[in-house]
Design an enzyme around this catalytic site. Structure first.
Site, PDB file in Angstrom:
ATOM      1  N   LYS A  17      10.905  -3.228  -2.002  1.00 14.14           N
ATOM      2  CA  LYS A  17      11.963  -2.553  -1.249  1.00 14.14           C
ATOM      3  C   LYS A  17      11.489  -2.273   0.174  1.00 14.14           C
ATOM      4  CE  LYS A  17      12.171   0.802  -4.265  1.00 14.14           C
ATOM      5  NZ  LYS A  17      12.591   1.979  -5.057  1.00 14.14           N
ATOM      6  N   GLY A  52      17.474  10.575  -3.867  1.00 10.06           N
ATOM      7  CA  GLY A  52      17.700   9.900  -5.143  1.00 10.06           C
ATOM      8  C   GLY A  52      17.997   8.422  -5.043  1.00 10.06           C
TER       9      GLY A  52
END
Length: 534
Positions: free
Chosen positions: A192, A230
């Site tokens: 990522k 989150g």
């Protein structure tokens, strides 16, 4: 590592895996709802799964940070895990915060016994401040757990810890670290790029065992928002869900990235906390499907804003693209333009309705034939219901729009376009006679042939409904284009088409595709015949 047992099977309830996959989150809590199991359950629901949760830790936190953590006994964690797996078939597991060596080892042991089809691990190892959250023993247990999972989704600092190297400063270095981690532990790595600088935010699925280790790269514009709380939890939970629905990690990543980008882009619509707020997990679901309560005008506006039916996978996406030129020509037809503007003559509209009623009778026969030939029970049920709906629609047309309740319309002979379209739909079905067995490729041909009447009608209707207003002369007719039940049926029909194409041989696929393309051309001719443009 668990295997990929679903490869080659069908998904989303047509055959094979359950229509709604059952996804278990094993993670800590967030009482403000933006991270941990609360975010996981939202992500699972938003991407099409049924969420379950086993709590590893009770965390006192909010959008500004963590205050304290209470860890239940390891034995109670195992009781939670067993309570779920003893009763529910689990289609995928997402693992988040573990915290200690004991908890990590308990989850490892449970996975060894239960062997769920897919496991995604989000290794919660580094705090936002940069502090390490796991002691040496817990890190060792985490590394051992890597052998048990299918995909691990570290951010760049966590990836660096796992390969015991400095944090990657650029995308190529991050991909190289991902490949090394994949090779060392035999696990796929979702690399990522959220911690990197730049206009774009890339992600990549890396598998050192594959011919090309970088299986798939996706990227999206970086979103200028502080509301990212989150994000890692949400992405890993969605990835597990999308895999359980598709059976392919590359498809799952593409779908997850699209969903998460939308959730980030609309995060500022929420007003939760004074720190780093949550992403908007349900923005797309609410925008496309949530009906406002008690406001008829708002309901109509919500329906108008709904996007056209989307493809159900790569096969239907390619087929939809192949027919783009014909669909664009339909929008330019005088009949379609005049119907949208309200300037279409009553005679032209009446002719169209009479021919449409004749067409629907034959179309219902084609749908009934598809039900007879369908290899799966739920497909049989779907086509049978669609046949009934086509006949019910015909009766509604007669009683609501055609003169004399439709009696005059029954005397109108089918025009050449109506006859030609029905011959295309019914020619081989009529020749087959009573069902004594399944003619080769007949079902595949029928599915391709009947789909444009669903999909193109819904697509054209989306734009026509945008022109609707209370004073429109054909307002009630335009309302029929946006019927929620028809939208749901179209989505289901496109999904069946995707599965038919996916499970067929290439020769059979071309029969299906050819029937779809020909029906698309007949859809053009049918609209064009309304004003003599054919």
């Amino acid at each position: 590592m668990s295997s990929d047992p679903r490869t080659g099977m069908d998904f989303d309830g047509v055959r094979g895996a359950p229509r709604i996959p059952r996804i278990l989150s094993i993670a800590g809590t967030d009482p403000t709802g933006g991270a941990g199991i609360q975010a996981d359950l939202k992500s699972i629901a938003a991407t099409g799964g049924y969420g379950m949760a086993v709590v590893t830790a009770l965390v006192a936190q909010n959008t500004r940070g963590v205050r304290s953590v209470h860890t239940p006994p390891v034995g109670f964690l195992r009781e939670q895990l067993d309570a779920v797996s003893d009763d529910v078939t689990i289609d995928a597991v997402k693992i988040g915060m573990l915290g200690s060596a004991g908890i990590t080892q308990a989850v490892d042991a449970w996975l060894a016994e239960v062997r769920v089809p897919a496991v995604v691990l989000d290794p919660v190892m580094i705090a936002t401040s940069g502090d390490r959250l796991l002691d040496e023993g817990a890190e060792a247990a985490m590394r051992q757990l890597l052998h048990r999972v299918d995909v691990v989704t570290p951010n760049l600092p966590e990836l660096a810890v796992l390969v015991q190297e400095p944090v990657a400063g650029d995308w190529s270095s991050a991909l190289a670290q991902g490949e090394r981690l994949s090779g060392a532990y035999g696990v796929r790595v979702l690399v990522k790029g959220g911690h990197l600088e730049g206009q774009w935010c890339p992600d990549a699925l890396v598998d050192a065992a594959a011919a090309d280790p970088v299986v798939l790269q996706v990227r999206a514009p970086r979103v200028d928002t502080v509301n990212t709380h989150g994000t890692g939890c949400s992405m890993s939970a969605a990835l597990a869900t999308c895999y359980a629905r598709t059976g392919r990690w590359d498809h799952a990543l593409a779908a997850t990235k699209e969903w998460l980008q939308e959730a980030l882009e609309n995060a500022d619509e929420l007003d939760v906390g004074t720190g780093h707020g949550p992403v908007h997990h349900f923005h797309g679901v609410w925008r496309r499907g949530l009906t406002p309560l008690g406001d008829a005008a708002a309901v109509q506006e919500a329906v108008k804003e709904a996007p056209p039916m989307e493809a159900a996978g790569p096969h239907t996406a390619a087929l939809w693209e192949q027919t783009a030129a014909v669909r664009a020509d339909i929008d330019e037809l005088d009949f379609v333009r005049a119907l949208g503007s309200g300037t279409l003559s009553r005679d032209a509209f009446g002719f169209y309705l009479a021919q449409d009623a004749l067409y629907l009778r034959g179309y219902a026969r084609a749908l009934a034939r598809a039900s007879e030939l369908a290899p799966a029970f739920d497909e049989q049920v779907f086509w049978a219901k669609a046949a009934y709906d086509a006949l019910a629609t015909e009766m509604e047309l007669h009683t609501s729009w055609l003169p004399d309740g439709g009696s005059a319309g029954r005397e109108v002979p089918p025009g050449p376009v109506t006859s030609g379209y029905l011959q295309h739909l019914l020619g081989s079905a009529d020749a087959a006679g009573p069902v004594t067995g399944r003619p080769e490729n007949e079902y595949e041909r029928l599915v391709g042939a009947v789909l444009p009447c669903f999909w193109i009608y819904a697509d054209v209707g989306t734009r026509l409904s945008d022109a609707n207003h209370p004073g429109h002369p054909y307002a009630q007719w335009l309302d029929t284009y946006t019927d929620p039940g028809f939208a749901e049926s179209t989505t289901a029909a496109v999904r069946i088409l995707e599965h038919v194409l996916d499970r067929s041989s290439e020769d059979s696929r071309e029969i299906t595709r050819s029937a779809f393309r020909e029906s698309t051309r007949w859809e053009y001719e049918f609209f064009a015949a309304g004003t003599g443009e054919s």
